[in-house]
Write a protein that holds these residues in place. Sequence first.
Motif, PDB file in Angstrom:
ATOM      1  N   ILE A  22      71.903  66.439  35.275  1.00  0.00           N
ATOM      2  CA  ILE A  22      71.116  65.495  36.059  1.00  0.00           C
ATOM      3  C   ILE A  22      71.411  64.067  35.599  1.00  0.00           C
ATOM      4  O   ILE A  22      71.326  63.775  34.422  1.00  0.00           O
ATOM      5  CB  ILE A  22      69.613  65.784  35.879  1.00  0.00           C
ATOM      6  N   PRO A  23      71.757  63.207  36.532  1.00  0.00           N
ATOM      7  CA  PRO A  23      72.014  61.827  36.157  1.00  0.00           C
ATOM      8  C   PRO A  23      70.706  61.174  35.727  1.00  0.00           C
ATOM      9  O   PRO A  23      69.690  61.303  36.393  1.00  0.00           O
ATOM     10  CB  PRO A  23      72.514  61.193  37.453  1.00  0.00           C
ATOM     11  N   ILE A  24      70.709  60.517  34.604  1.00  0.00           N
ATOM     12  CA  ILE A  24      69.493  59.858  34.165  1.00  0.00           C
ATOM     13  C   ILE A  24      69.410  58.479  34.807  1.00  0.00           C
ATOM     14  O   ILE A  24      70.217  57.606  34.540  1.00  0.00           O
ATOM     15  CB  ILE A  24      69.446  59.745  32.634  1.00  0.00           C
ATOM     16  N   ASN A  25      68.448  58.348  35.682  1.00  0.00           N
ATOM     17  CA  ASN A  25      68.275  57.064  36.357  1.00  0.00           C
ATOM     18  C   ASN A  25      67.552  56.108  35.434  1.00  0.00           C
ATOM     19  O   ASN A  25      66.435  56.373  35.033  1.00  0.00           O
ATOM     20  CB  ASN A  25      67.430  57.255  37.622  1.00  0.00           C
ATOM     21  N   ARG A  28      63.570  53.519  37.994  1.00  0.00           N
ATOM     22  CA  ARG A  28      62.818  54.387  38.884  1.00  0.00           C
ATOM     23  C   ARG A  28      62.739  53.787  40.255  1.00  0.00           C
ATOM     24  O   ARG A  28      62.721  52.569  40.425  1.00  0.00           O
ATOM     25  CB  ARG A  28      61.405  54.591  38.339  1.00  0.00           C
ATOM     26  N   VAL A  29      62.690  54.644  41.250  1.00  0.00           N
ATOM     27  CA  VAL A  29      62.549  54.194  42.634  1.00  0.00           C
ATOM     28  C   VAL A  29      61.134  53.669  42.844  1.00  0.00           C
ATOM     29  O   VAL A  29      60.171  54.304  42.430  1.00  0.00           O
ATOM     30  CB  VAL A  29      62.823  55.363  43.599  1.00  0.00           C
ATOM     31  N   ASN A  71      63.137  60.957  45.554  1.00  0.00           N
ATOM     32  CA  ASN A  71      62.376  61.437  44.415  1.00  0.00           C
ATOM     33  C   ASN A  71      61.408  60.360  43.906  1.00  0.00           C
ATOM     34  O   ASN A  71      61.296  60.118  42.713  1.00  0.00           O
ATOM     35  CB  ASN A  71      63.344  61.835  43.304  1.00  0.00           C
TER      36      ASN A  71
ATOM     37  N   ASP B 161      63.286  69.447  34.824  1.00  0.00           N
ATOM     38  CA  ASP B 161      64.437  68.601  35.178  1.00  0.00           C
ATOM     39  C   ASP B 161      63.967  67.236  35.654  1.00  0.00           C
ATOM     40  O   ASP B 161      64.619  66.224  35.420  1.00  0.00           O
ATOM     41  CB  ASP B 161      65.274  69.273  36.268  1.00  0.00           C
ATOM     42  N   GLN B 162      62.827  67.227  36.321  1.00  0.00           N
ATOM     43  CA  GLN B 162      62.240  65.956  36.743  1.00  0.00           C
ATOM     44  C   GLN B 162      62.101  65.014  35.551  1.00  0.00           C
ATOM     45  O   GLN B 162      62.393  63.834  35.642  1.00  0.00           O
ATOM     46  CB  GLN B 162      60.839  66.177  37.330  1.00  0.00           C
ATOM     47  N   SER B 164      63.833  64.978  32.785  1.00  0.00           N
ATOM     48  CA  SER B 164      65.147  64.467  32.415  1.00  0.00           C
ATOM     49  C   SER B 164      65.546  63.363  33.390  1.00  0.00           C
ATOM     50  O   SER B 164      66.057  62.317  32.996  1.00  0.00           O
ATOM     51  CB  SER B 164      66.193  65.579  32.478  1.00  0.00           C
ATOM     52  N   TYR B 165      65.288  63.624  34.640  1.00  0.00           N
ATOM     53  CA  TYR B 165      65.647  62.661  35.676  1.00  0.00           C
ATOM     54  C   TYR B 165      65.017  61.299  35.407  1.00  0.00           C
ATOM     55  O   TYR B 165      65.654  60.262  35.549  1.00  0.00           O
ATOM     56  CB  TYR B 165      65.186  63.204  37.029  1.00  0.00           C
ATOM     57  N   TYR B 166      63.767  61.327  34.991  1.00  0.00           N
ATOM     58  CA  TYR B 166      63.074  60.071  34.728  1.00  0.00           C
ATOM     59  C   TYR B 166      63.293  59.562  33.300  1.00  0.00           C
ATOM     60  O   TYR B 166      62.662  58.603  32.868  1.00  0.00           O
ATOM     61  CB  TYR B 166      61.570  60.216  35.000  1.00  0.00           C
ATOM     62  N   GLY B 167      64.149  60.261  32.578  1.00  0.00           N
ATOM     63  CA  GLY B 167      64.456  59.797  31.226  1.00  0.00           C
ATOM     64  C   GLY B 167      63.314  59.976  30.248  1.00  0.00           C
ATOM     65  O   GLY B 167      63.237  59.291  29.240  1.00  0.00           O
TER      66      GLY B 167
END
Lengths: 373, 373
Positions: A22-25, A28-29, A71, B161-162, B164-167
Amino acid sequence: MVSMVHNHLLFIKTIDNMPKNIPINSKRVTIKDLAKELNTTTSTVSRALHGHGTISEGMKSKVMELAKKRNFSINRYAANLRSGSSKTIGVIVPRINRDFFSNCIAGIEEVTKGAGYSIHIAQSHDILSNEKEIIKSMIESNVCAILISIGLQTTEKSHLDQLSYYGIPFVFFDRAISESSYNRVLIDDFKGGYLATKHLLDMGYKNIAHFSGDQNLEIYQNRTKGYLAALEHHGIPFNDELISKQCLTSDCGEMSIERMMNLPNPPDALFSSSDYSALGALLFLKNEGVKVPEEFGIVGFSNESFTSLVSPPMTTVDQHSIEIGKNAAFACINILKNTNKVNTTSNIVIEPSLIIRETSNRFKTKHNRPNDI
Amino acid sequence: MVSMVHNHLLFIKTIDNMPKNIPINSKRVTIKDLAKELNTTTSTVSRALHGHGTISEGMKSKVMELAKKRNFSINRYAANLRSGSSKTIGVIVPRINRDFFSNCIAGIEEVTKGAGYSIHIAQSHDILSNEKEIIKSMIESNVCAILISIGLQTTEKSHLDQLSYYGIPFVFFDRAISESSYNRVLIDDFKGGYLATKHLLDMGYKNIAHFSGDQNLEIYQNRTKGYLAALEHHGIPFNDELISKQCLTSDCGEMSIERMMNLPNPPDALFSSSDYSALGALLFLKNEGVKVPEEFGIVGFSNESFTSLVSPPMTTVDQHSIEIGKNAAFACINILKNTNKVNTTSNIVIEPSLIIRETSNRFKTKHNRPNDI
DNA sequence: TTTTATCATGCAAACGATTGTTTAAAATAA
DNA sequence: TTATTTTAAACAATCGTTTGCATGATAAAA
């Protein structure tokens, strides 16, 4: 690398972190991003997400869809800062590992969840400084209300006055400040103490000892009052030597009963305001070869789950903990709803039940079945 | 007025709220107010309050004093919104009323408090949808990290995973996803299972039954593997009929042992991966007149406090729950400190201990004293 | 004395949402 | 067709902090 070494630590493996899929953004949006992508404004996006104001169905679904696709996760801090309300209720208990309190919390969770609030649980460990810190932190994070069962050390209430000062409503449950001008959900501790003691007298025990807690807390005062009232109704004078007033732990229960059993006129029964100190007494008496319930009757208080597991299973007073939690949450939500209307204070009292098991049932009568886990 | 009526509700008193002595400030004091009163700016006040930047001692103490005088309470939402970090760690457990988990939390509290973090406790009740909701809410309120013990239903990990996504870094403790690329603090469940089973064999029991939990969770898999390994080392073939794999509750323990005792070749001992199902078996066997430990040996897992209270006191495996909590918190804080450096994953394994009490001690050897509360 | 460094503070722009007020467009009524 | 109402969306201010940068004053170095 983790550097600390503790007891029982077997080994530490440190693996170089393989790149996650998973790419670490880093960013945040936000609703700004959504607005830009849809060629609209943040206000429209905000209203679409909440269904507030007048928004066309088309726009609404476009926003929703994109939010999901990107997301999007709302920033509660920003939302709360602007709106000034948090929909979060703080819950403070002395300790979370007591069945009584965790059941209260279960009741609270059920009701608050249904009403769209989330809760923050914290435990004071019965330490006043912790309680103060927790309240401070909850004020800082703008909880909209607090449900609290105060700690044993809580004799002064400046930290609670803080809540009033900030206009944050709070409801006591079980352990409360002795003033009916506060919102409280209590059990009828007097009745609990009375029922327990009367039961022992009915079973033919004559010389009934009593363990209680800090008399600073109304609940322990009232249980003791119930004990005394039952004695009086049976025309039995109370004996100060048979009362131990700061006795809530297993250890203290053991010590207290040992002292009492060495009196010239030792007790033949015990009503304890705590299951834990009752347990201490039970363990001591068993060890000494005193037969429970034949020679000695015991009733505890709280219906902690271990009471049904010890041998013999212990008679105790059930406080309907889940109901207490539910009622406290209901009362709280009610206050939040009526915040602009006439302010009333509610005192809700819940009736306890005596659960008769073996430790007091000297005639082996069938009463209730012990609860199972 | 409170309108709902519940079971056991005795009475509700509603008192018109007498005006409290404390004036309710509709508007909270902000750093802006402090700045105005001191003829300075918000930046100076902010820096004075935190000791950041270069501030004269005089100004610092003036600000501090006024802040106290005006009863200033910082708005965490505003601070967090601006700074983007919260110093709050989320803690998610299946249930807070298990001794194991509440002890883990106690360990976590100790370490995080020392490091200046506060925690948010939440319980999933072993329900996946709750777990997801909690994580969503924690992401929304910008926790800086999460410590989690997953629920029984957690087979998919999209919600993790969410994170991870948000760091947002997270550390599993005890109940974890079976991938060593995650940060985990585990106990050596294999060893626990092995020790328990070997002990029963050493005590001369021959036909050892086993209760386990959902094999989806690695911890239960590993306890079962330990059980099987011990049997194998003693040259004993395992019997599938003596294994109950979804058996974590008292009720299930009772049912399972009943089934097994009716087999042509019934077991003479039990190693259960849960103290609760072991308890169910114990209660059933006692009720049937089977003598424990003379005719039947029992070892549980977790050292729940009731295990030392039941009769006979139960042999069990202690997981050093407080240590687990401490280590998880240490690992987490470490990650937060090194957030910009090389990312490494740590797997910490803690060794369990067998607590030998009566249910397995057929020769009445002195081993350890049962724990008291 | 002039130049440079240091220190204390002020200025102003964020952070990401919500929300009262306008404006523009579409629908309805006159 | 024009006037009026309704509807949808844009505009812009704001919530209470933090923080990079600018500024002015004082102290140290040249």
